[in-house]
Design a protein around this motif. Structure first.
Motif, PDB file in Angstrom:
ATOM      1  N   GLU A 183     -11.041  -5.112   2.367  1.00 53.35           N
ATOM      2  CA  GLU A 183      -9.945  -5.137   1.369  1.00 53.35           C
ATOM      3  C   GLU A 183      -9.658  -3.727   0.884  1.00 53.35           C
ATOM      4  O   GLU A 183      -8.504  -3.335   0.719  1.00 53.35           O
ATOM      5  CB  GLU A 183     -10.319  -5.999   0.152  1.00 53.35           C
ATOM      6  N   LYS A 184     -10.713  -2.950   0.652  1.00 58.44           N
ATOM      7  CA  LYS A 184     -10.519  -1.574   0.187  1.00 58.44           C
ATOM      8  C   LYS A 184      -9.859  -0.730   1.281  1.00 58.44           C
ATOM      9  O   LYS A 184      -9.015   0.115   0.998  1.00 58.44           O
ATOM     10  CB  LYS A 184     -11.850  -0.963  -0.251  1.00 58.44           C
ATOM     11  N   VAL A 185     -10.254  -0.972   2.520  1.00 64.66           N
ATOM     12  CA  VAL A 185      -9.665  -0.223   3.636  1.00 64.66           C
ATOM     13  C   VAL A 185      -8.162  -0.517   3.716  1.00 64.66           C
ATOM     14  O   VAL A 185      -7.338   0.394   3.863  1.00 64.66           O
ATOM     15  CB  VAL A 185     -10.389  -0.592   4.955  1.00 64.66           C
ATOM     16  N   SER A 199     -14.391   1.031   7.040  1.00 68.59           N
ATOM     17  CA  SER A 199     -15.482   0.583   6.180  1.00 68.59           C
ATOM     18  C   SER A 199     -16.787   1.169   6.702  1.00 68.59           C
ATOM     19  O   SER A 199     -17.151   0.971   7.864  1.00 68.59           O
ATOM     20  CB  SER A 199     -15.568  -0.945   6.169  1.00 68.59           C
ATOM     21  N   TYR A 200     -17.499   1.866   5.813  1.00 69.07           N
ATOM     22  CA  TYR A 200     -18.769   2.492   6.236  1.00 69.07           C
ATOM     23  C   TYR A 200     -19.862   1.453   6.427  1.00 69.07           C
ATOM     24  O   TYR A 200     -20.947   1.760   6.918  1.00 69.07           O
ATOM     25  CB  TYR A 200     -19.194   3.573   5.230  1.00 69.07           C
ATOM     26  N   LYS A 201     -19.566   0.201   6.030  1.00 74.97           N
ATOM     27  CA  LYS A 201     -20.569  -0.849   6.228  1.00 74.97           C
ATOM     28  C   LYS A 201     -20.450  -1.465   7.624  1.00 74.97           C
ATOM     29  O   LYS A 201     -21.231  -2.331   8.000  1.00 74.97           O
ATOM     30  CB  LYS A 201     -20.413  -1.924   5.154  1.00 74.97           C
ATOM     31  N   GLU A 210     -17.912  -2.641  -7.170  1.00 74.56           N
ATOM     32  CA  GLU A 210     -17.061  -3.771  -7.574  1.00 74.56           C
ATOM     33  C   GLU A 210     -15.685  -3.310  -8.033  1.00 74.56           C
ATOM     34  O   GLU A 210     -14.808  -4.131  -8.295  1.00 74.56           O
ATOM     35  CB  GLU A 210     -17.758  -4.558  -8.699  1.00 74.56           C
ATOM     36  N   ASN A 211     -15.492  -2.003  -8.160  1.00 74.55           N
ATOM     37  CA  ASN A 211     -14.198  -1.482  -8.621  1.00 74.55           C
ATOM     38  C   ASN A 211     -13.334  -1.019  -7.461  1.00 74.55           C
ATOM     39  O   ASN A 211     -13.828  -0.540  -6.449  1.00 74.55           O
ATOM     40  CB  ASN A 211     -14.416  -0.292  -9.560  1.00 74.55           C
ATOM     41  N   THR A 212     -12.014  -1.190  -7.660  1.00 72.70           N
ATOM     42  CA  THR A 212     -11.040  -0.476  -6.841  1.00 72.70           C
ATOM     43  C   THR A 212     -10.297   0.405  -7.829  1.00 72.70           C
ATOM     44  O   THR A 212      -9.812  -0.077  -8.855  1.00 72.70           O
ATOM     45  CB  THR A 212     -10.074  -1.461  -6.156  1.00 72.70           C
TER      46      THR A 212
END
Ligand SMILES: NC(=O)c1ccc[n+]([C@@H]2O[C@H](COP(=O)([O-])OP(=O)(O)OC[C@H]3O[C@@H](n4cnc5c(N)ncnc54)[C@H](OP(=O)(O)O)[C@@H]3O)[C@@H](O)[C@H]2O)c1
Length: 290
Positions: free
Chosen positions: A139-141, A155-157, A281-283
């Protein structure tokens, strides 16, 4: 009020640039409050002021430690975010520490966070040819490429940072803005081009470590690339504040710059908000609404 990763550092008595928080005393941090009572010139009841006594609902402070902010021009929370310390950190790190030049390929970690999101957008505004960001979820990506105008994000994960970087920047990077440290820093050094610059802003991946983390194994690459790596603290760069806030106001008005926030409500949830920042947890900027 603002909750920030640097507060984690103040929860330790290890020697640092800021004194540790004192047990039994209220913590501190950036906040915007409304003046209830004042005998100082220039501060009237109802004025909104930026000050450093967060982590409480009511504060008594010297007028010298407060600055009136215009909440008609921007929301109160912007003054602890994009129009405050966060935005200035991004600007000073890019322009003064990394010496951003037109055409540079820029990589920023923690890209969907408060500083990182500003870095990517400001780099584009100042002429970077490509901006690549890393963050901790799909979602962040998506947010980075769809909302903030990043050229590429990952995503680094999901896999190794070095593999992502090699794929997304096969010719390498000119600037790395480090918010994370660890594997990210080593990967960025590995992708640095000739004359590359690394601005070390933060290393959030090691803030909770109880043992020193291993350093990057490839520092020798700085010799081949004539690369530079420099840490910085925003507090040393407030002489850039007027320049940055002027430009940022214009960029916000014409849509070049946008800022997302994540908020929690109430002082009782301030700790959740703070821990949320460390857990991703933040964007955008995490703020607590009082
Ligand atoms: N030098 C200075 O003067 C200065 C000033 C302000 C901030 N900073 C530093 O700048 C960095 C960003 O601060 P900010 O206020 O903008 O916070 P932020 O990026 O809004 O929030 C921190 C983010 O870090 C990410 N994160 C947490 N653990 C991680 C890990 N192990 N690996 C990779 N990412 C991780 C999380 O996003 P994900 O979901 O992507 O993991 C989280 O959202 C911090 O390192 C902070 O200490 C330095």
């Amino acid at each position: 009020m603002s909750v920030d990763p640097y507060m984690r550092g103040r929860m330790s008595d290890a020697k640092s640039y800021a004194a540790p928080f004192e047990l039994g005393k209220a913590m501190e941090g950036g906040a915007v409050g409304v003046v209830e009572e004042s005998r100082a010139d220039g501060f009237a009841p109802g004025d909104h002021v930026l000050h450093g006594l967060g982590w409480r609902e009511v504060a008594v402070l010297d007028a010298k430690a407060a600055r009136v902010v215009d909440v008609d021009a921007a929301p109160a929370s912007a003054y602890v975010g994009i129009l405050g310390m966060t935005g200035l950190t991004a600007y000073a790190g890019l322009t003064r520490i990394a010496g951003l030049k037109e055409g540079d390929v820029v990589f920023v970690s923690g890209a969907a966070g408060a500083v990182g999101g500003a870095v990517g957008q400001i780099a584009k505004a100042l002429g970077a040819s490509r901006v690549i960001g890393s963050a901790g979820s799909p979602e962040k990506v998506r947010h980075l490429t769809e909302d903030l105008g990043f050229d590429e994000a990952f995503s680094y994960k999901d896999g190794r940072v070095s593999d992502h970087l090699r794929e997304l920047a096969p010719e390498g990077i000119d600037v790395y803005f480090d918010n994370v440290g660890g594997e990210h820093l080593e990967a960025a050094i590995g992708s640095l081009r000739l004359g590359g610059r690394i601005a070390v802003c933060g290393m959030i991946s090691v803030y909770n470590d109880t043992e020193p983390a291993p350093g990057p194994r490839n520092l020798a690459r700085l010799i081949q690339t004539r690369g530079k790596i420099q840490g910085f603290l925003v507090g040393d760069h407030y002489d850039l504040a007027g320049e940055y806030f002027g430009r940022a106001a214009g960029w916000l008005a014409d849509g070049t710059l946008s800022s997302r926030e994540t908020s929690v409500d109430g002082i009782d949830h301030a700790v959740d908000g703070f821990l949320g920042v460390l857990r991703g947890e933040n964007t955008g900027k995490m703020v607590v609404r009082l």
